[in-house]
Design an enzyme around this catalytic site. Structure first.
Site, PDB file in Angstrom:
ATOM      1  N   CYS B  76     -10.012  -1.657   8.525  1.00 53.43           N
ATOM      2  CA  CYS B  76      -8.885  -2.291   9.209  1.00 53.43           C
ATOM      3  C   CYS B  76      -8.060  -3.152   8.265  1.00 53.43           C
ATOM      4  CB  CYS B  76      -9.403  -3.122  10.372  1.00 53.43           C
ATOM      5  SG  CYS B  76      -8.169  -4.195  11.079  1.00 53.43           S
ATOM      6  N   CYS B  81      -5.436  -0.650   9.796  1.00 54.74           N
ATOM      7  CA  CYS B  81      -4.494  -1.339  10.683  1.00 54.74           C
ATOM      8  C   CYS B  81      -3.512  -2.270   9.971  1.00 54.74           C
ATOM      9  CB  CYS B  81      -5.253  -2.192  11.689  1.00 54.74           C
ATOM     10  SG  CYS B  81      -6.735  -1.447  12.330  1.00 54.74           S
ATOM     11  N   LYS B  84      -1.213  -0.688   7.224  1.00 57.03           N
ATOM     12  CA  LYS B  84      -0.458   0.333   7.954  1.00 57.03           C
ATOM     13  C   LYS B  84       0.650  -0.305   8.795  1.00 57.03           C
ATOM     14  CE  LYS B  84      -1.832   0.977  12.119  1.00 57.03           C
ATOM     15  NZ  LYS B  84      -2.727   1.864  12.812  1.00 57.03           N
ATOM     16  N   TYR B 197      -3.498  10.538  14.151  1.00 56.16           N
ATOM     17  CA  TYR B 197      -2.610   9.385  14.200  1.00 56.16           C
ATOM     18  C   TYR B 197      -2.428   8.773  12.813  1.00 56.16           C
ATOM     19  CZ  TYR B 197      -6.274   5.733  14.225  1.00 56.16           C
ATOM     20  OH  TYR B 197      -7.294   4.883  13.883  1.00 56.16           O
ATOM     21  N   GLU B 201       1.237   8.250  11.357  1.00 58.14           N
ATOM     22  CA  GLU B 201       1.655   6.886  11.019  1.00 58.14           C
ATOM     23  C   GLU B 201       2.092   6.788   9.560  1.00 58.14           C
ATOM     24  OE1 GLU B 201      -0.927   4.209  14.234  1.00 58.14           O
ATOM     25  OE2 GLU B 201      -1.701   4.473  12.220  1.00 58.14           O
ATOM     26  N   HIS B 466      14.162  -8.600  33.066  1.00 57.86           N
ATOM     27  CA  HIS B 466      15.386  -7.914  32.686  1.00 57.86           C
ATOM     28  C   HIS B 466      16.104  -8.635  31.564  1.00 57.86           C
ATOM     29  CE1 HIS B 466      18.509  -5.055  33.434  1.00 57.86           C
ATOM     30  NE2 HIS B 466      19.415  -5.981  33.589  1.00 57.86           N
ATOM     31  N   GLU B 471       9.937  -3.551  31.564  1.00 57.58           N
ATOM     32  CA  GLU B 471      10.228  -3.604  32.994  1.00 57.58           C
ATOM     33  C   GLU B 471      10.311  -2.199  33.604  1.00 57.58           C
ATOM     34  OE1 GLU B 471      14.126  -4.850  34.441  1.00 57.58           O
ATOM     35  OE2 GLU B 471      15.051  -4.297  32.546  1.00 57.58           O
TER      36      GLU B 471
END
Lengths: 544, 491
Positions: B76, B81, B84, B197, B201, B466, B471
């Site tokens: 990680c 992570c 990346k 992934y 990525e 909003h 939303e």
């Protein structure tokens, strides 16, 4: 046509309540058939903003004939002078922040220049595109658009006159919204030389020197945009001054009996107008959790915005170069014996009043109609949006609580379901309404502040969890902002009643947590949730 | 990647080998020895130390084939992570530069990206995290040993400072995701082999900082994820400038005299061979468990022969009762940092007798940080269909346009929301999928709602914020079954 439609509706309806509604409408239409000059609808909406349009469209979907009266542009505050153009400008400002960080992330670029004219043109084009979309949506739904100012006229049934023509309906919805408060030249000489947030959206160039009066979220947002885009900006906070309308800035409603910083809430969350002396630290966004207000104040100051506390504008004058000179009076109320200090800000090309919003009710002739308004001029409604006059309803900003687009939309739709879908209990739940302030960085908040929770449940029953960190985005940038987070929990089960945060990405983080909090999530539920790595939002589920 | 032995150990030094063993009196110097100082191992050891246990962590990074080496913190922090996401962030800023011009920012001249500036900043950050981890271990009185752990018996761990790892004699022309984050110079024109992934990525951020990037996909992208969403992710990447070589398998990589790599691959559709040259070839065809030097077979820890991962029970125990394994090395476990951390902490608490709580591996939300981010929690539409039957699920969806895309005149065709619900009743949510800006930040809260058992009604009863992208999830109301247009119009 009307007649046939209503009969068919009543026949096809199996719901008793709908039947009665339809029958009474049926009777009403027969009675007033004599007057041909009056155009009739099932549902007449005054105001083509978020709440009105949502209500009209939902009513039309449910089979009602509907019309919308609008005097200006469709879309209301949100589309024309609110959320939408504001967020566009905020995005433009966020780009300014990114531009600072580009070289840290390895991009080599030259000197950049901001063209206000470009963004203004594109923003206006986008807004008018939305105006057209709204018009098309109404046309597609076969909702009549009536252009002009509506005025209630005397008569046995509520009737509205627009440009000399009369319109009536068994159900009339007032959704006229509000406008920014202004001071008259009698209050402050030269006050009218300033603009409001409405005027902000008309500015043709970036002001060099801006003065924002107010400390609510609109003031914070406007100041943030102007300053980030390169205008030297000052915020003038009256602070300990009298606030007669705390509800105006409060984006959510409190349960009955909530004591709001010394203001007792009366029925349905309407707060009595009181004179309150705030003794909180000198900060912006004082209705927010203190963690937010203190952090936001700090962020504003860090970004180079000048904060004038305990200060009021005394005089505004135009100098020979066409710019404004703003004279200010500063007095710390804690220090009773201290003299007032007079200061001036010179060469101001943008003085913006952000001191609250008022309801748009002038000219509606409400008093003649028996539609009550409160001390602040907002229309009094019950939880079902009924006004004090039968057959007349109100939603949105004109009612003065939770001045937010999605709330108005929800209220308009719920009302339509109640009136035309037999859903008798349809109403908006005003608890746990999430709201975001597009400051730099943005603020997200839902539920009670810690202070409110303590007032509500007693200090011994409230536990709050806090964290603050530098978001990973800033790991390799010289510019830094903080992310702060707070969970307010009550009782043994640690039910989460409030969530407050400020930091990069908080605008998009809040929504999902709001769902969970509305579902009654506890701290244990937060702990059970697996984090998404690496994000800022994961900090909420890993708090200790 | 953490395997642990819950025994008391002591270690003695014999040349370059450190040995942790029982002493003559039968007592142990450690309550817990953790092999692997990654996210899971560190979380577990710190938690255990806080609960009063005596703990040692063994972490030693075997250099990659290309010789890349890094410090404590595991995948990680060093090669996953963290670097990346920072490089993804750089790529987003590349897009922001284009958008900024639409937002009124006049940027003179061409913008170039300097790999070294970015890489150095990222690497320095990673090093600061390595240091931070060491400080934390010291503060919590966890013994940190920069040696490679190997099991001697179920109560003894041997430490090696040098391993017999075979460096392949053949010249490897490729790099992996272990190397990409530590490159001093730009990888240049890059071929990314694989469509996991990790592959997408990496390809995404390389494209974003302006490099000519091609992804070579053998079968499907993002296997295991909802395939409609996966399609949107790759569609966006194609529009963004990443090239895709679909249904292709690499055949050979040859180094030319110029130093460029000539790659030959077979297009499975046409059966024909194709050829192109690249500056770098990045292999992202899966991750292998790090078990080779552990001597697991010697003490009887059973592995899944196919995957090479350690077989684990719900309480993370292996076939040897006092040896536990969790994180990427555990068979069937998600290869995600937060699950490893959480599993590690819970294990430490159970071992210290504080709790019986087991790690719940369901409802794990995740986000793929591709140019258009994709966040999800729960079941994919395919999985929901196969578990519940097509007639028993209702899929609500919406194509929305983020406000930030409008002025920037960006195509929003792939910004999409999908909420897979049980059909009928209160429509409990089975899976929730979101592509769009900030998907990671959007998804976390919804994952919480999902954890609490959210239904479609819960979503719809929550007032929207909003104007945000998040939303749109509270406004979703068109079902796939209805066949209605799912495009969101206006507020």
């Amino acid at each position: 046509m009307q007649w046939v439609k209503i009969c068919r509706q009543s026949l096809s309806s199996t719901v008793n309540t709908t039947l009665t509604v339809a029958l009474s409408r049926h009777k009403f239409i027969r009675r007033s058939m004599a007057s041909d000059a009056i155009t009739r609808f099932d549902f007449l909406v005054i105001g083509g903003g978020s709440g009105g349009l949502a209500g009209a469209r939902r009513a039309a979907e449910l089979g009602a004939t509907a019309a919308v009266v609008e005097s200006h542009k469709l879309g209301g505050t949100c589309v024309n002078v609110g959320c939408v153009p504001k967020k566009v400008m905020w995005n433009a400002a966020v780009h300014a922040e990114y531009l600072h960080d580009h070289s840290d992330y390895g991009f080599d670029g030259g000197h950049v220049h901001f063209s206000w004219e470009t963004i203004k043109t594109k923003r206006d084009a986008y807004v008018s595109r939305l105006n057209h979309i709204y018009r098309n949506n109404l046309d597609k739904a076969k909702i009549e658009t009536i252009q002009g100012h509506a005025r209630f006229i005397d008569g046995p049934d509520p009737t509205v006159e627009v440009n000399g023509k009369k319109y009536t309906a068994p159900h009339i919805l007032i959704a006229t919204g509000g406008f920014p408060s202004v001071l008259s030249d009698n209050d402050v000489p030269g006050a009218s030389l300033g603009i409001t947030s409405d005027g902000f959206f008309e500015l043709e160039s970036l002001p060099k020197r801006s003065v924002i009066v107010g400390a609510g979220y609109i003031a914070v947002e406007m100041a943030g945009i102007l300053s980030t885009l390169g205008s030297k900006t000052s915020i003038i906070c009256r602070q300990t001054g009298v606030r007669t309308n705390p509800g105006r800035h409060i984006p959510f409603m409190y349960p009955t009996n909530t004591v709001f910083r010394g203001v007792a809430c009366t029925r349905g969350g309407h707060k009595k107008a009181c004179l309150i002396l705030f003794t909180f630290p000198l900060q912006v966004l004082r209705n927010f959790d203190t963690l937010i207000s203190s952090n936001c104040t700090k962020e504003l100051q860090n970004s180079g915005i000048e904060l004038w506390k305990n200060t009021q504008v005394k005089l505004v004058s135009k100098t020979s170069n066409g710019l404004l000179e703003v004279t200010l009076v500063t007095k710390d109320p804690e220090k009773k014996n201290e003299e007032e200090k007079i200061g001036t800000i010179q060469e101001v090309d943008c003085l913006l009043w952000a001191i609250g919003r008022e309801p748009n009710t002038a000219g509606l002739n409400l008093s003649q109609m028996g539609v009550d308004i409160d001390e602040r001029g907002f229309i009094v409604v019950d939880e079902f949006q009924n006004t004090t006059r039968q057959g007349v309803y109100a939603v949105g900003d004109v009612c003065g609580k939770a001045l937010l687009t999605p709330v108005a939309i929800a209220a308009g739709r719920k009302l339509a379901h109640r009136l035309f879908d037999g859903k008798e209990d349809a109403k908006v739940d005003f608890s746990n309404i999430p709201t975001v302030v597009f400051s730099h960085p943005p603020i997200g908040t839902v539920g009670l502040t810690e202070e409110e929770a303590i007032k509500n449940r007693g200090k011994e029953n409230v536990k709050s969890y806090k964290t603050s960190f530098t978001p990973m985005y800033h790991a390799i940038t010289t510019r830094k902002t903080q992310c702060i987070m707070k969970l307010v929990c009550v009782g043994k089960e640690e039910k989460v009643v409030g969530l407050h945060m400020q930091g990069i990405g908080c605008d998009e983080m809040l929504q999902g947590f709001a769902v969970a909090i509305k579902m009654g999530a506890t701290k244990a539920d937060f702990d059970k949730t697996i984090a998404i790595h690496p994000t800022s939002s994961e900090e909420f589920v890993t708090m200790r | 990647m953490a395997a642990l032995c819950r025994v008391r150990h002591r270690w003695k030094r014999t040349n370059c080998i450190k040995l942790l063993t029982r002493n003559l009196t039968g007592t142990f110097d450690y309550d817990l020895v953790v092999i692997g100082g990654g996210s899971g191992g560190l979380a577990c050891s710190k938690e255990a130390a806080q609960l009063g246990q005596k703990v040692a962590v063994l972490d030693y990074v075997e250099p990659s084939v290309k010789g890349t080496k890094w410090g404590i913190g595991g995948t990680c922090v060093n090669v996953g992570c963290i670097p990346k996401k920072l490089m993804h962030q750089a790529a987003l800023l590349g897009t922001a530069l284009k958008d900024a011009q639409k937002y009124g920012w006049q940027i003179p001249g061409p913008i170039s990206h300097n790999w070294s500036t970015m890489a150095e900043a990222v690497q320095n950050h990673v090093r600061s995290l390595n240091w931070g981890h060491r400080v934390q271990l010291q503060d919590k009185e966890v013994k940190y040993l920069n040696i490679k752990g190997s099991l001697v018996d179920e109560h003894t761990v041997k430490g090696l400072t040098r391993t017999g790892k075979e460096i392949p004699g053949a010249v490897e022309h490729g790099i992996t995701s272990d190397d990409i984050f530590w490159l001093k110079e730009s990888p240049g024109k890059t071929l990314v082999v694989g469509a996991s992934y990790v592959a997408l990525e990496c390809a995404g951020f390389l494209t974003g900082i302006g490099l000519d990037t091609t992804v070579m996909v053998r079968s499907i992208p993002l296997r295991g994820f909802d395939q409609q969403m996966a399609g949107l992710v790759t569609d966006y990447m194609e529009a963004y400038g990443t090239k895709f070589s679909w249904r292709s398998v690499p055949k050979s990589v040859d180094k030319l005299a110029s130093g460029a790599l000539q790659v030959t691959w077979t297009d499975k559709q046409t059966g024909k061979d194709q050829r192109d040259t690249f500056d770098s070839v990045l292999w992202a065809v899966g991750r292998a468990p790090e078990t080779k030097t552990l001597s697991l077979e010697k003490v009887g820890v059973k592995l899944n022969e196919e995957s090479g991962k350690i077989l684990v029970a719900a309480d993370e125990s292996t076939s040897v009762p006092n040896i536990y394994a969790f994180g990427d090395i555990g068979e069937g476990r998600p290869e995600l940092t937060p699950t490893a951390i959480k599993a590690g902490k819970l294990l430490a608490r159970r071992l210290a007798g504080q709790t019986n709580e087991l790690m719940n591996y369901d409802n794990v939300a995740t986000t793929v940080f591709t140019p258009l981010e994709y966040g999800c929690v729960g079941l994919s539409e395919e999985e929901a269909e196969s578990r519940h039957g097509k007639d028993s699920i209702e899929v609500y969806h919406a194509f929305y346009k983020p406000l930030e895309f409008t002025v920037a005149e960006r195509d929003a065709s792939q910004c999409y929301i999908k909420v897979v619900c049980k059909r009928g009743g209160d429509q409990r949510i089975l899976g929730l999928h979101f592509t769009g800006p900030n998907a990671g930040e959007v998804t976390q809260g919804f994952a919480m709602g999902f954890q609490c058992g959210a239904t479609l009604t819960h979503l719809m009863e929550t007032v929207g914020i909003h104007p945000t992208c998040a939303e749109e999830l509270t406004k979703v109301n068109v079902s796939k079954r209805s066949g209605l247009d799912a495009t969101v119009t206006g507020c």
